[in-house]
Motif scaffolding. Structure first.
Motif, PDB file in Angstrom:
ATOM      1  N   ALA A   1      34.579   9.018   9.134  1.00 33.72           N
ATOM      2  CA  ALA A   1      33.288   8.745   9.666  1.00 33.72           C
ATOM      3  C   ALA A   1      32.263   9.466   8.545  1.00 33.72           C
ATOM      4  O   ALA A   1      31.315   8.980   8.132  1.00 33.72           O
ATOM      5  CB  ALA A   1      32.975   9.139  10.833  1.00 33.72           C
ATOM      6  N   LEU A   2      32.659  10.930   8.003  1.00 32.78           N
ATOM      7  CA  LEU A   2      31.647  11.503   7.218  1.00 32.78           C
ATOM      8  C   LEU A   2      31.557  10.649   5.956  1.00 32.78           C
ATOM      9  O   LEU A   2      30.503  10.386   5.176  1.00 32.78           O
ATOM     10  CB  LEU A   2      32.202  12.777   6.904  1.00 32.78           C
ATOM     11  CG  LEU A   2      31.571  13.315   5.730  1.00 32.78           C
ATOM     12  CD1 LEU A   2      29.926  13.683   6.078  1.00 32.78           C
ATOM     13  CD2 LEU A   2      32.336  14.954   5.484  1.00 32.78           C
ATOM     14  N   LEU A   3      32.587  10.095   5.345  1.00 34.33           N
ATOM     15  CA  LEU A   3      32.683   9.405   4.099  1.00 34.33           C
ATOM     16  C   LEU A   3      31.788   7.969   4.301  1.00 34.33           C
ATOM     17  O   LEU A   3      31.354   7.858   3.228  1.00 34.33           O
ATOM     18  CB  LEU A   3      34.245   8.991   3.729  1.00 34.33           C
ATOM     19  CG  LEU A   3      34.382   7.959   2.501  1.00 34.33           C
ATOM     20  CD1 LEU A   3      33.817   8.773   1.365  1.00 34.33           C
ATOM     21  CD2 LEU A   3      35.791   7.633   2.436  1.00 34.33           C
ATOM     22  N   LEU A   4      31.905   7.364   5.329  1.00 35.12           N
ATOM     23  CA  LEU A   4      31.095   6.124   5.575  1.00 35.12           C
ATOM     24  C   LEU A   4      29.817   6.424   5.554  1.00 35.12           C
ATOM     25  O   LEU A   4      28.959   5.756   4.986  1.00 35.12           O
ATOM     26  CB  LEU A   4      31.566   5.350   6.520  1.00 35.12           C
ATOM     27  CG  LEU A   4      33.050   4.955   6.618  1.00 35.12           C
ATOM     28  CD1 LEU A   4      33.325   4.246   7.974  1.00 35.12           C
ATOM     29  CD2 LEU A   4      32.999   3.784   5.809  1.00 35.12           C
ATOM     30  N   VAL A   5      29.433   7.592   6.309  1.00 38.41           N
ATOM     31  CA  VAL A   5      28.003   7.945   6.340  1.00 38.41           C
ATOM     32  C   VAL A   5      27.270   8.085   4.976  1.00 38.41           C
ATOM     33  O   VAL A   5      26.085   7.769   4.614  1.00 38.41           O
ATOM     34  CB  VAL A   5      27.674   9.189   7.041  1.00 38.41           C
ATOM     35  CG1 VAL A   5      26.219   9.628   7.178  1.00 38.41           C
ATOM     36  CG2 VAL A   5      27.917   8.714   8.652  1.00 38.41           C
ATOM     37  N   VAL A   6      27.986   9.284   4.109  1.00 42.24           N
ATOM     38  CA  VAL A   6      27.591   9.513   2.914  1.00 42.24           C
ATOM     39  C   VAL A   6      27.555   8.401   1.901  1.00 42.24           C
ATOM     40  O   VAL A   6      26.471   8.034   1.064  1.00 42.24           O
ATOM     41  CB  VAL A   6      28.515  10.804   2.200  1.00 42.24           C
ATOM     42  CG1 VAL A   6      28.151  10.972   0.899  1.00 42.24           C
ATOM     43  CG2 VAL A   6      28.303  11.659   3.153  1.00 42.24           C
ATOM     44  N   VAL A   7      28.530   7.430   1.903  1.00 39.90           N
ATOM     45  CA  VAL A   7      28.439   6.271   0.954  1.00 39.90           C
ATOM     46  C   VAL A   7      27.295   5.417   1.472  1.00 39.90           C
ATOM     47  O   VAL A   7      26.542   4.671   0.688  1.00 39.90           O
ATOM     48  CB  VAL A   7      29.788   5.548   0.942  1.00 39.90           C
ATOM     49  CG1 VAL A   7      29.738   4.127   0.319  1.00 39.90           C
ATOM     50  CG2 VAL A   7      30.883   6.322   0.476  1.00 39.90           C
ATOM     51  N   ALA A   8      26.957   4.964   2.773  1.00 41.04           N
ATOM     52  CA  ALA A   8      25.704   4.295   3.235  1.00 41.04           C
ATOM     53  C   ALA A   8      24.490   4.801   2.746  1.00 41.04           C
ATOM     54  O   ALA A   8      23.610   4.205   2.589  1.00 41.04           O
ATOM     55  CB  ALA A   8      26.004   4.158   4.647  1.00 41.04           C
ATOM     56  N   LEU A   9      24.417   6.132   2.892  1.00 38.21           N
ATOM     57  CA  LEU A   9      23.235   6.833   2.338  1.00 38.21           C
ATOM     58  C   LEU A   9      23.018   6.734   0.878  1.00 38.21           C
ATOM     59  O   LEU A   9      21.891   6.934   0.363  1.00 38.21           O
ATOM     60  CB  LEU A   9      23.130   8.281   2.712  1.00 38.21           C
ATOM     61  CG  LEU A   9      23.126   8.795   4.306  1.00 38.21           C
ATOM     62  CD1 LEU A   9      23.134  10.111   4.723  1.00 38.21           C
ATOM     63  CD2 LEU A   9      21.614   8.138   4.882  1.00 38.21           C
TER      64      LEU A   9
END
Length: 607
Positions: free
Chosen positions: A68-76
Motif C-alpha cells: 500500500a505504501l509503494l502504491l501511494v508513493v508511486v501515485a504521488l
C-alpha cells in the motif's frame, strides 16, 4: 511510462523503515500475578514482540502495508503514459474547407480525410476532454463550441460541407487562438493541405499548434482565362489553360455559347507551370460563354469558367468625390461594379479622341465635366455638359411629385428630407422626372452616345443615404446610364458575398438543386451561399436571374501539399500523430484502497 515527480520516490525508504520499526519494537507490559500459568496458552508472537531485534517472520499484514505504501508513493509521483493522437485535454480542430481540399488525390477527398481524422480524435477523447471544431472556409465559423459531448461534436462534423472557394485559414486560426489561447495545455489542430497565404498577426497564446498535412500529389489543370472581345473581323473568344502541377498534362476543352457547344479542342501536353491558349470565332449574338475542361487531374472546381458578353454585366465606375462613404457603399453593393475613386477626373478620361476606361462617372458635389464615359451621374453640382442650367440654392424644399419611371422603381422620394437643393432648369434634352417646391429634383437625358442623370442635391445634404431606397436608386441609375438591367446574368467569384438591391424575400437554387430562402436586410439582399462552382437561380418577386459562380485563383489551383506552414512569423512543421501524456495515478489510488481493505479484513480476522 514517465513520472512527473520522480523525487518523491525517495520517501519510500524512510516510510518503509517506519513500518518495519513498528514490527520489531519491544512491547512494554506491566507484570501481573496469576493463580496458574497453565490457564494461559503460549503466545509465541507476544513473546517475540517483547524480544528486542528479533528477526521478522513472514507476515501478510506487513507485506500488504508495504505494498500500500509503494502504491501511494508511486501515485504521488504522478506516473504518465504517452499516447498517439490529435486530441488533447482541450483541443480545437480547424478544418480547411477551401477549394483545394476537394482534391481527390486522397480518396475520397482531402476534405473527407480531414473529417475522418477529426472523428477519430472525437472518439479517442477521454470523458473529461473538451473539443471544439472551426471551419476555415470563405467565412470562418465555429461549427461546434468547446464541449465534452462526443455525439454533438460528431453531428456538427457530419453537417460540415466543402466549398469551391478560397478559405480564410488565418482568420480561422486567430479565432481558435481567441477560444483556447488562455488555457494551459490547449491544442489547436490544423487539418489542411497548406495551400493558403502566409498567416500574419497571429499569436497562439498558451496553446500548442499541431499542423496535420493532407494530400499527396499536385496534378491539376485549370481554366485560367476566358473572355470575348469585338475585333474588326468579328467577335473572338479566347480561353487559356494552365498547368499548376509538376508533370506535363493535357485534356479536352469544350466551349459553349448560350448553352450550345461551339468547339471541342484536345489540348496538347502542357508543361509544368505553363499556359496554353486558343482563340476562336464566337457567335455574334451570344451573351454567355462557358468553358468546361475534361482532364485527369485531381481538382474539378477550377475546370469550369464563365464569361458574360453583356457589356452591362461588368461596370467600371469612377467616383469623383471629396469623400462620401454612403455613396461608395451603395455603388459597391452592385456586384457588377468595379469602383475607383478620385477627387478630379483624370485627363485621359476627359472628352476627346479615343475610348475611356470607365463605363460610368459619378460626380458627388463636384462640378460635372465632359468625359468619355457613356453614362454620367451628377449630384448637386451641374457643369456645362449637364442636362440642366444652374440656379439659386433653396432650403428645405417640399416634395411634390415623381413620375413612374424605371429609375424610380421601389424608390420613395416623398419621405426624403433635403436640407439644400439647387434650383435648376432642364435643357432641351433634359426630362424632369421628380419635382419639389424648389423645382426639378431629378433630370435625365439620353441620346445614342451618352446618358445622364442629374440629382439637384448632394447626398450628404439630405437623409437620402439613410433611406432604404438609396442603393436601389443607385442600381436603377446604373441600369439607365448603361442601357441595361440589374443582374440579368451575373458572374461572381465563388464564395465571395455580394449584394443586390432587392427588398423582398428571395430563393436561391444551387447547382445541386438545393434551395435556400434569403431574407433582405434593409434595402439589400446579401448572398453568401454561392460556395460551389456552377449555375445558381435567384427568384424574387416573380423574377428569376442567373448567377454563375466560378473559381479563378492560382493559389487555390496550386494543390501541392505544403509540409511546413508559416504561422505568425514562425514555421510550424508537419506532424502526423502528436504525442499526449495521460495521468495514471487514479488506478493506483483505487488499487491502494483495495489493498488497505484486504489488509484490514485480514487483521480483523486474525484478531
Amino acid at each position: 511510462m514517465t513520472l512527473q515527480n520522480p523525487a518523491i520516490l525517495m520517501w519510500l525508504i524512510p516510510l518503509a523503515g517506519i513500518i518495519l520499526l513498528l514490527y520489531i519494537l519491544k512491547m512494554k507490559r506491566r507484570d501481573l500475578r496469576v493463580p496458574a500459568t497453565f490457564l494461559w496458552p503460549e503466545r509465541v508472537e507476544e513473546i517475540r514482540a517483547n524480544a528486542l531485534f528479533q528477526k521478522l517472520r513472514p507476515s501478510w499484514l506487513l507485506f500488504l502495508q508495504l505494498l500500500a505504501l509503494l502504491l501511494v508513493v508511486v501515485a504521488l509521483a504522478k506516473p504518465q503514459t504517452s499516447q498517439k493522437g490529435l486530441a488533447g485535454d482541450v483541443t480545437v480542430f480547424v478544418i480547411d474547407t477551401s477549394a483545394s481540399m476537394s482534391a481527390t488525390d486522397v480518396r475520397p477527398s482531402r476534405f473527407d480525410e480531414a473529417k475522418r481524422l477529426t472523428l477519430e480524435g472525437i472518439h479517442s477523447a477521454k470523458p473529461t476532454d473538451r473539443i471544439a471544431i472551426i471551419e476555415a472556409g470563405p467565412t470562418p465559423r465555429v461549427v461546434s463550441p468547446l464541449s465534452s459531448d462526443p455525439a454533438t461534436e460528431a453531428a456538427a462534423l457530419d453537417a460540415l460541407q466543402p466549398t469551391d472557394a478560397e478559405g480564410e485559414v488565418g482568420e480561422a486560426m486567430r479565432l481558435a487562438a481567441a477560444l483556447v489561447g488562455g488555457i494551459d495545455g490547449a491544442r489547436i489542430v490544423l487539418l489542411s493541405d497548406g495551400d493558403f497565404d502566409r498567416i500574419t498577426n497571429f499569436s497562439r497564446g498558451k496553446a500548442a499548434i499541431v499542423y496535420r498535412p493532407i494530400g499527396e500529389k499536385d496534378d491539376n489543370l485549370s481554366v485560367s482565362a476566358l473572355g470575348a472581345t469585338e475585333t474588326p473581323t468579328g467577335r473572338q473568344l479566347f480561353c487559356g489553360i494552365k498547368n499548376h502541377g509538376s508533370h506535363p498534362m493535357g485534356g479536352t476543352l469544350n466551349l459553349y455559347a448560350d448553352g450550345k457547344i461551339i468547339d471541342s479542342i484536345v489540348t496538347p501536353s502542357i508543361a509544368p507551370n505553363s499556359q496554353w491558349g486558343r482563340t476562336i470565332a464566337a457567335p455574334a449574338g451570344a451573351r454567355l460563354f462557358e468553358a468546361k475542361l475534361d482532364a485527369a487531374d485531381f481538382l474539378k472546381s477550377d475546370n469550369y469558367a464563365v464569361a458574360v458578353a453583356d457589356p452591362n454585366a461588368s461596370l467600371h465606375v469612377l467616383l469623383v468625390t471629396k469623400g462620401n462613404l454612403f455613396l461608395e457603399r451603395a455603388l459597391a453593393l452592385d456586384p457588377r461594379v468595379t469602383l475607383d475613386k478620385a477627387t478630379d477626373v483624370p485627363s485621359t478620361e476627359l472628352a476627346g479622341p479615343g475610348s475611356g476606361s470607365y463605363d460610368v462617372v459619378v460626380f458627388d458635389g463636384i462640378s460635372e465635366q465632359s468625359v468619355k464615359a457613356r453614362g454620367v451621374l451628377t449630384f448637386g453640382a451641374p457643369g456645362p455638359p449637364s442636362p440642366v442650367t444652374a440656379g439659386s440654392i433653396a432650403s428645405k424644399p417640399k416634395f411634390i411629385s415623381a413620375e413612374k419611371k424605371p429609375i424610380l422603381d421601389s424608390v420613395d422620394l416623398q419621405s426624403v428630407f433635403i436640407d439644400k437643393q439647387m434650383s435648376v432648369k432642364p435643357k432641351t434634352s433634359g426630362e424632369a422626372i421628380a419635382q419639389t417646391s424648389a423645382g426639378p429634383l431629378i433630370v435625365t437625358s439620353q441620346d445614342q452616345a451618352k446618358r445622364q442623370v442629374f440629382v439637384a442635391f448632394e447626398p450628404l445634404e439630405s437623409d437620402f443615404p439613410l433611406q432604404v431606397g438609396f442603393p436601389i436608386f443607385i442600381a436603377n441609375a446604373l441600369d439607365f446610364l448603361t442601357g441595361g438591367t440589374t443582374g440579368n446574368t451575373l458572374a461572381v467569384k465563388v464564395g465571395q458575398p455580394f449584394t443586390l438591391p432587392i427588398t423582398s424575400e428571395a430563393r436561391l437554387t444551387s447547382p445541386d438543386g438545393d434551395t435556400t430562402v434569403i431574407k433582405p436586410t434593409g434595402s439589400a439582399l446579401t448572398i453568401r451561399e454561392a460556395r460551389r462552382v456552377g449555375e445558381y437561380s435567384l427568384t424574387s418577386g416573380g423574377k428569376t436571374q442567373k448567377i454563375y459562380a466560378t473559381l479563378r485563383s492560382d493559389r487555390a489551383s496550386t494543390i501541392g501539399p505544403e509540409k511546413n506552414i508559416d504561422l505568425g512569423g514562425g514555421v510550424v512543421k508537419a506532424s502526423q500523430s502528436p504525442t499526449r501524456f495521460a495521468d495514471c495515478w487514479r488506478p493506483l489510488a483505487l488499487l491502494t484502497l483495495l489493498v488497505l481493505a484486504f489488509e484490514w479484513m485480514l487483521f480483523a480476522r486474525k484478531s
